[in-house]
Design a protein around this motif. Structure first.
Motif, PDB file in Angstrom:
ATOM      1  N   UNK A  19       0.843  -1.198   0.000  1.00  0.00           N
ATOM      2  CA  UNK A  19       0.000   0.000   0.000  1.00  0.00           C
ATOM      3  C   UNK A  19       0.876   1.246   0.000  1.00  0.00           C
ATOM      4  N   UNK A  20       1.943   1.236   0.790  1.00  0.00           N
ATOM      5  CA  UNK A  20       2.861   2.380   0.813  1.00  0.00           C
ATOM      6  C   UNK A  20       3.535   2.568  -0.548  1.00  0.00           C
ATOM      7  N   UNK A  21       3.947   1.455  -1.177  1.00  0.00           N
ATOM      8  CA  UNK A  21       4.560   1.550  -2.502  1.00  0.00           C
ATOM      9  C   UNK A  21       3.583   2.115  -3.527  1.00  0.00           C
ATOM     10  N   UNK A  22       2.339   1.664  -3.493  1.00  0.00           N
ATOM     11  CA  UNK A  22       1.335   2.185  -4.421  1.00  0.00           C
ATOM     12  C   UNK A  22       1.071   3.659  -4.151  1.00  0.00           C
ATOM     13  N   UNK A  23       1.045   4.047  -2.889  1.00  0.00           N
ATOM     14  CA  UNK A  23       0.802   5.448  -2.538  1.00  0.00           C
ATOM     15  C   UNK A  23       1.910   6.352  -3.063  1.00  0.00           C
ATOM     16  N   UNK A  24       3.155   5.947  -2.867  1.00  0.00           N
ATOM     17  CA  UNK A  24       4.258   6.780  -3.356  1.00  0.00           C
ATOM     18  C   UNK A  24       4.302   6.796  -4.886  1.00  0.00           C
ATOM     19  N   UNK A  25       3.923   5.695  -5.518  1.00  0.00           N
ATOM     20  CA  UNK A  25       3.902   5.674  -6.985  1.00  0.00           C
ATOM     21  C   UNK A  25       2.809   6.585  -7.533  1.00  0.00           C
ATOM     22  N   UNK A  26       1.635   6.573  -6.923  1.00  0.00           N
ATOM     23  CA  UNK A  26       0.540   7.429  -7.389  1.00  0.00           C
ATOM     24  C   UNK A  26       0.866   8.894  -7.151  1.00  0.00           C
ATOM     25  N   UNK A  27       1.521   9.202  -6.045  1.00  0.00           N
ATOM     26  CA  UNK A  27       1.899  10.596  -5.785  1.00  0.00           C
ATOM     27  C   UNK A  27       2.889  11.109  -6.816  1.00  0.00           C
ATOM     28  N   UNK A  28       3.653  10.227  -7.414  1.00  0.00           N
ATOM     29  CA  UNK A  28       4.613  10.628  -8.435  1.00  0.00           C
ATOM     30  C   UNK A  28       3.955  11.117  -9.711  1.00  0.00           C
ATOM     31  N   UNK A  29       2.692  10.773  -9.914  1.00  0.00           N
ATOM     32  CA  UNK A  29       1.986  11.217 -11.116  1.00  0.00           C
ATOM     33  C   UNK A  29       1.512  12.659 -11.031  1.00  0.00           C
ATOM     34  N   UNK A  30       1.436  13.244  -9.840  1.00  0.00           N
ATOM     35  CA  UNK A  30       0.962  14.611  -9.630  1.00  0.00           C
ATOM     36  C   UNK A  30      -0.397  14.811 -10.308  1.00  0.00           C
ATOM     37  N   UNK A  31      -1.379  14.104  -9.826  1.00  0.00           N
ATOM     38  CA  UNK A  31      -2.713  14.116 -10.427  1.00  0.00           C
ATOM     39  C   UNK A  31      -3.378  15.487 -10.386  1.00  0.00           C
ATOM     40  N   UNK A  32      -2.943  16.351  -9.486  1.00  0.00           N
ATOM     41  CA  UNK A  32      -3.565  17.679  -9.394  1.00  0.00           C
ATOM     42  C   UNK A  32      -3.315  18.516 -10.649  1.00  0.00           C
ATOM     43  N   UNK A  33      -2.302  18.182 -11.422  1.00  0.00           N
ATOM     44  CA  UNK A  33      -2.031  18.926 -12.659  1.00  0.00           C
ATOM     45  C   UNK A  33      -3.074  18.667 -13.734  1.00  0.00           C
ATOM     46  N   UNK A  34      -3.812  17.553 -13.623  1.00  0.00           N
ATOM     47  CA  UNK A  34      -4.814  17.227 -14.624  1.00  0.00           C
ATOM     48  C   UNK A  34      -6.137  17.954 -14.409  1.00  0.00           C
ATOM     49  N   UNK A  35      -6.245  18.710 -13.332  1.00  0.00           N
ATOM     50  CA  UNK A  35      -7.470  19.434 -13.009  1.00  0.00           C
ATOM     51  C   UNK A  35      -7.204  20.935 -13.044  1.00  0.00           C
TER      52      UNK A  35
END
Length: 76
Positions: A19-35
């Protein structure tokens, strides 16, 4: 009985690691830039998504380890 406790502890630790690995990987995408204006619930969505992905990956990993352990019965 003792082995069951160790097995349960190992599964919990592996679940949290994935779960921690998935969390850090998803944070690397910077999803806030898509909004244009990121929703307030975006951090919650990231946590829930990372929990789901981490659980699936950990279940796959633990299943593979179990099956590898069961391969010894093939040669006995």
């Amino acid at each position: 009985m003792q082995m069951t406790g160790v097995h349960a502890l190992l599964e919990i630790v592996v679940q949290f690691i994935f779960i921690w690995l998935a969390f850090t990987a998803i944070q690397g995408f910077h999803l806030e830039r898509f909004f244009h204006r990121p929703p307030r619930t975006l951090p919650l969505a990231i946590v829930l998504l990372s929990t789901a992905i981490g659980y699936l990956c950990a279940s796959f990993f633990l299943g593979i380890l179990t099956e590898i352990g069961n391969l010894t019965y093939l040669v006995r």
